[in-house]
Structures are given as structure tokens and as C-alpha cells.
Design an enzyme around this catalytic site. Structure first.
Site, PDB file in Angstrom:
ATOM      1  N   GLU A 363       0.950  -1.351  -0.091  1.00 28.43           N
ATOM      2  CA  GLU A 363      -0.086  -0.105  -0.198  1.00 28.43           C
ATOM      3  C   GLU A 363       0.945   1.235  -0.147  1.00 28.43           C
ATOM      4  OE1 GLU A 363      -3.567   0.142   1.990  1.00 28.43           O
ATOM      5  OE2 GLU A 363      -3.677  -2.059   2.327  1.00 28.43           O
ATOM      6  N   GLY A 364       1.952   1.175  -0.801  1.00 26.62           N
ATOM      7  CA  GLY A 364       2.874   2.387  -0.885  1.00 26.62           C
ATOM      8  C   GLY A 364       4.168   2.151  -0.184  1.00 26.62           C
TER       9      GLY A 364
END
Lengths: 380, 264
Positions: A363-364
């Protein structure tokens, strides 16, 4: 300013803590060892409302807020980060974008079974050539009458194979770049949709991570989420919110390792003393305890900013960045406090250390979080 | 069916501290929980309601204002209404004063079945439930391990150390629950949120029950129990260990010791 949890949040934490202790902790070692998806836990989570915490009751949710959700992820992650991953992907990455960008019909159709835990959700953005640079989408969606036809493949998709509902990001008009990307709701039994190979991972092994394959996969045009061309924006906003949960996960993993070490160092004796009596142990735990509390405040702040309807991106990225580092740092140092026993699988430390690493990646990555933070702080 | 469950909030530890002057418990700083037997009573009531959905469960607790959270927990598990009996005049009560107070409140409520826990882990008296039944003139069955409602009566399996007793009581009646009666469910997320947002805990003070109770029976002053001394038990000295005996010799030795001390 009052940093105390509200009475309802305090009671929620009590619920999450006892549920995690009694229902999740006993399975953590086994599902890691055997890489088994804990379907029975997911069913229980649905029963007590854990699958739809931050959504309104009218869609089958629990009527809670982001803070209530973050507390759940934190408490569950103390004992089993894999189970937290399953819940976070379902809640933030699937139900989240449907609630945020879906039409009323889509919300009525898809949210109640998801939020009641009758169905599981997943999110497909990443591709072999589109990781941190999510704009490089190769999966294509072509309008054909009342349908869209999807072709391409997604990788590293959490809950794949077990999920019933997938949010899929695909290119509808390559000439428009990011504005040519769209989001779709794809059901598990859509023709032309199949699950590819299951990845063998370093940690969070109880969660399923697979490839998704679309070969002339046909879905109704009504399953377009938002308008054509909004997919990139929907995906980015989904991740902005999802980071609060992932940050809470890193925090929870750190808290779990810290608590194990507090207990262990009070019992373990060497050189005629409990090792908690050595100043090195005390300084280590004092330092880690302080860092944990600082990160916790940032996670809760990000959650509260979102709940207050304010712009929260800066805080969610800061929280995810710092909690990613926190999880890796604290689990490594706590393993060291356990010495040889920390390296043995009978103790949970090595699992916690393996699980923690993902927080810095999915998620990043931490690097992407710093790009976002620098942008928000207007550092150019 | 109208069910009332009486619960007590107790300290979640065996290390209770005592006020050296009044010899009552100091509750501040000790995490509090719903007494385990009482929580089983809540679960039993919830199961009866699942079988007869038009039932209504009221949960009643006598305690200081912070006992509110115990009632919220009961609401979050699925109880319908909650009443907190709280007034400085009720403080310091022994079992007689407690049961007098609770019975006075119950006289103001409709009920078919009253469930209390067997006993609280702080006081361990097992007296309050049976006393409430006596105040109200109700049939009672203590130590309930299983219950079943059949029409206008309830069948109770009572647990003793060496036997069971299965008896039928006419409704209305009072049952005291063992922890074994039912393993309590968790609260649900929405249950907790509703417990604070939609449901409410009614607080009944002395004024609310004054007409159904003799105020001479309330609180510390209305408590005939006098605590002479409270203390933490010290570990006894090491026991005598008999080694290297055959089974027969061991029996002989143990029986001999028991005779020597006039135990048998």
C-alpha cells in the site's frame, strides 16, 4: 485537547483485545507455519461486526468510525498480522472504494454482504510493471455493448482466491494517461476471470496473495465504479485511507513484540538476575515504548482527522512511514532481547519480525510515503 | 417473557485492596469486569430471548457511577435496557442491605424470570440472589447449570459437589447462575456503539425506590454484618513429605496422620 479514548472507543478496544487474545492468537503460529487462510476466524469476525466497522448501518456496517477501525487493526496485529491484513484489505481496499465512489445501486448491492462478512473483498491495482508507478497499467477494459471486457493480469493481490468481490483498476483509454484509468467491481465468478499462482511470502503467510488473470473477462457495464477515467483517482484515494489501517498494523505488530519482551525479560534470568534488571534491557524497552506511543498518537491523529472530515493524507502517510519503520525496528530489537529463543520458531518474535517488513512495502512503500509527505509539506 | 438479570461489577484481580478503616474494597485503579457468574446469567437470558424473540431483557446493577460500563457491556451483548442503582446511601452495603436495595428496585419492574449470578468473585457470599428471592417471596433455584423454559415453568439443573438436582419452578421465579450455565458471547462492534449512542442506562437513586424499601435497611448503616478483621492469608509452613512408601504404607501413613489430628 483530550488524548483519552471516548468511552465507546475504550469498550471497543476491550472487545478487540479479548477477541484477539482468545480467537486469533491461538491460531497465529499454525497459520504462519502452514500458510493457511484462517477462514474460521474470518467467519467469527463477521459475526461480531469486525468486517464492516467504519461504515453506516444502512449498508450493513457497524456505524463506527476510522478510529474504531484502526483500534481493531492494532489489537489484532498484536497477535496476528496476517489476520489483520485480511481484514484491512477487505475493509479499506474493497468496501472502502465502493462506499466512497459507488452509485447508490452498487452500494446497496455490494456493501451489505461485504460488511456483514458474508462475502470477502479484495483490490487489484498492482501489476508486474506497475508497482509504485501505478500509472503504468497494462490491464485493459474495453466497452462492448452493455459489458466491459477486461484483459490483463494483476499480481500480489491480498485475499485472492478467497474473496468474492474484487475492485479492479484497468486502462480504458491509454491516450489519456492517468485520466484513462477506470475502476471496476468484478465478481469472483465473472467469466474469463481466474486466480493465478499463489505467492510464497516472507511473512503474513496466513493471508492469501495471488495473481489475478483476466482473459476476455466480461462484466456488466453497471459495474464501472465512478465514471470512466476516475479509476486512478479512486485508487489513490483508497490507498490514502487504507494507510491508516496499515499504519495501525505496524503499530500493533510493534506493541505485540514489545509486550512479549516485557514479559520475557521479567522471567528470563542470566548472571543471577532477571534480564529486565539490566540497564540495557531497560533502556531498550524505554526507547521502544516511547517510540510506540509517539507512533500511536500519529495513527490516532490520522484517523481522527479523517473522521473529522479534514484532509488527512499528510498524517496517514506520515503514520504509515513511521509505523512501517517502527514495526521492523521494534521486532528486530525485541528478537535480540530474546536472544537465541527469539530466533526459534517456538517463540513468536521471528514471525513478528518477518510479518513487520510488509508494512514498509505494501500500500505504498516507505519511499512513496516520503514522496507524499514531501509533496504535502511543499518541499521542492 | 420479561427477564431481569442482576449483575455486579467486580475487580478483575485476586489482589483486592481493602480500606483499613471500613474494611470494604477499594475499587479505584483496579480494572473492573462483570462478575463471571453474572455474565453467564446474561448469556442465558440472551439465549432465552433468541428462542422467544418477543422477550425483553433488563439488566440491573447496584454500584458506584463507574459501574455504568458494566451495564454498557451488557447492553452491547444484546440486553435491551439497563438500570444502575446508585446512591451514596446504598454504599458500604452487606448482602442484607444489597438484597434489600435490589429487591426494592425489582418491586418496581415487571418480570417473569430473575437471573443473578451464583456469587461474586470479590465477596464470594452467594447470598444476595437467594435473599432477593426471599424479599420478593419468589421460588428460587440456586447453582443453575442448565435452564429450560417450558410454558409457565422453568426446569433447572442444579449442580452440587456430588450430584445434580433437576427441579421445576413456576414462573415468576429467581435463578442463580453458575459460570457453566452459558459461555458468554462477545459484545459486537455495533452493540457497543448502540450501547452508548442509542440505548441509555437509567440511574435510580434512593428517591426512586424510597416507597418500596425501609431505609433502615440500606447502605453501611443498614448492614448488620460487622467485619471484625480483614487480612491476606499468609502461606502456611512447608508440609511434611513422606517418601519412598508403597501404596499400602502410604495409605496407612495418611490415615494415621488424620486419626492423630482427630480428623477421622
Amino acid at each position: 485537547m483530550d488524548f483519552a479514548l471516548s468511552k465507546e472507543h475504550a469498550l471497543l478496544r476491550q472487545l478487540y483485545a479479548s477477541f484477539a487474545e482468545n480467537e486469533i492468537k491461538p491460531l497465529a503460529e499454525e497459520i504462519d507455519e502452514t500458510e493457511r487462510f484462517p477462514a474460521e476466524t474470518v467467519a467469527k469476525c463477521g459475526q461480531y461486526g469486525f468486517m464492516g466497522v467504519p461504515f453506516p448501518k444502512k449498508y450493513g456496517g457497524q456505524g463506527g468510525d476510522t478510529l474504531a477501525y484502526a483500534l481493531m487493526i492494532e489489537e489484532i496485529s498484536r497477535h496476528c498480522a496476517a489476520t489483520a491484513t485480511i481484514l484491512a484489505a477487505h475493509t479499506s481496499l474493497c468496501a472502502g472504494p465502493i462506499f466512497m465512489a459507488g452509485s447508490e445501486e452498487q452500494k446497496q448491492k455490494y456493501l451489505p454482504p461485504l460488511l456483514r462478512g458474508e462475502k470477502l473483498g479484495a483490490f487489484g491495482l498492482t501489476e508486474a510493471g506497475a508497482g509504485s508507478d501505478a500509472s503504468m497499467q497494462q490491464t485493459k477494459a474495453r466497452r462492448d455493448g452493455d459489458d466491459y471486457v477486461l484483459n490483463g493480469a494483476k499480481i500480489f493481490i491480498t485475499n485472492a482466491g478467497y474473496a468474492d468481490i474484487y475492485i479492479i483498476i484497468a486502462m480504458t483509454d491509454k491516450s489519456k494517461g492517468n485520466r484513462g484509468i477506470s475502476a471496476f467491481i468484478v465478481e469472483r465468478d465473472a467469466p474469463g476471470f481466474s486466480i493465478g499462482k499463489k505467492e510464497k511470502k516472507m511473512g503474513i503467510k496466513g493471508s492469501s496473495t495471488c495473481e489475478l488473470i483476466f482473459e476476455d473477462c466480461r462484466i456488466p457495464a453497471a459495474n464501472l465504479l465512478g465514471a470512466e477515467g476516475q479509476g486512478f483517482k479512486i485508487a489513490m484515494r483508497t490507498l490514502d485511507a487504507g494507510r491508516i489501517g496499515v499504519a495501525a498494523q505496524g503499530l500493533g505488530i510493534a506493541v505485540g513484540a514489545f509486550e512479549e519482551s516485557r514479559k520475557y525479560t521479567r522471567e528470563r534470568k542470566q548472571f543471577g538476575k532477571r534480564i529486565a534488571q539490566f540497564q540495557n534491557t531497560q533502556f531498550e524497552l524505554a526507547d521502544m515504548g516511547s517510540r510506540i506511543e509517539a507512533c500511536r498518537l500519529l495513527v490516532y491523529k490520522a484517523a481522527c482527522e479523517k473522521d473529522a472530515g479534514r484532509e488527512f493524507n499528510l498524517y496517514s502517510s506520515m503514520a504509515k512511514y513511521l509505523c512501517g519503520g517502527l514495526g521492523s525496528d521494534v521486532t528486530r530489537r525485541c528478537l535480540q532481547l530474546h536472544g537465541g529463543y527469539g530466533y526459534i520458531r517456538e517463540y513468536p518474535l521471528e514471525r513478528m519480525m518477518r510479518d513487520a517488513k510488509i508494512i514498509e512495502i505494501y500500500e505504498g512503500t516507505s519511499e512513496i510515503q516520503k514522496v507524499i509527505v514531501a509533496g504535502q509539506l511543499n518541499v521542492k | 417473557m420479561k427477564i431481569i438479570v442482576c449483575i455486579k461489577q467486580v475487580p478483575d484481580t485476586t489482589e483486592v485492596r481493602l480500606d483499613p478503616v471500613t474494611n470494604t474494597l477499594i475499587r479505584d485503579g483496579v480494572p473492573s469486569i462483570i462478575n463471571p457468574d453474572d455474565k453467564a446469567g446474561i448469556e442465558a437470558a440472551l439465549r432465552l430471548k433468541e428462542a422467544a424473540p418477543d422477550s425483553e431483557i433488563t439488566v440491573l446493577c447496584m454500584g458506584p457511577p463507574q459501574a455504568d460500563v458494566a451495564l454498557r457491556e451488557a447492553l452491547a451483548m444484546g440486553c435491551d435496557q439497563a438500570i444502575l442503582l446508585s446512591d451514596r446511601a446504598f454504599g458500604g452495603a452487606d448482602t442484607w442491605a444489597t438484597s434489600s436495595t435490589i429487591a426494592a428496585a425489582l418491586k418496581k419492574l415487571p418480570y417473569d424470570l430473575i437471573i443473578t449470578g451464583r456469587q461474586a468473585i470479590d465477596g464470594d457470599t452467594a447470598q444476595v440472589g437467594p435473599q432477593i428471592a426471599e424479599h420478593l417471596g419468589l421460588p428460587q433455584a440456586s447453582y443453575a447449570e442448565a435452564i429450560r423454559v417450558e410454558g409457565k415453568r422453568v426446569i433447572v439443573k442444579r449442580q452440587f459437589e456430588d450430584r445434580y438436582q433437576i427441579i421445576a419452578l413456576p414462573l415468576p421465579c429467581l435463578i442463580t447462575a453458575l459460570a457453566e450455565l452459558a459461555t458468554p458471547r462477545y459484545m459486537s462492534v455495533a452493540g457497543i456503539l448502540d450501547a452508548y449512542r442509542e440505548k441509555r442506562v437509567q440511574v435510580w437513586d434512593l428517591a426512586a425506590i424510597r416507597d418500596t424499601v425501609d431505609t433502615a435497611n440500606l447502605g453501611l448503616k443498614g448492614s448488620p454484618t460487622r467485619v471484625k478483621k480483614s487480612f491476606t492469608k499468609q502461606a502456611k509452613g512447608a508440609g511434611q513429605v513422606l517418601r519412598d512408601l508403597s501404596a499400602d504404607e502410604a495409605v496407612e501413613a495418611i490415615v494415621g496422620k488424620l486419626r492423630e489430628k482427630f480428623i477421622i
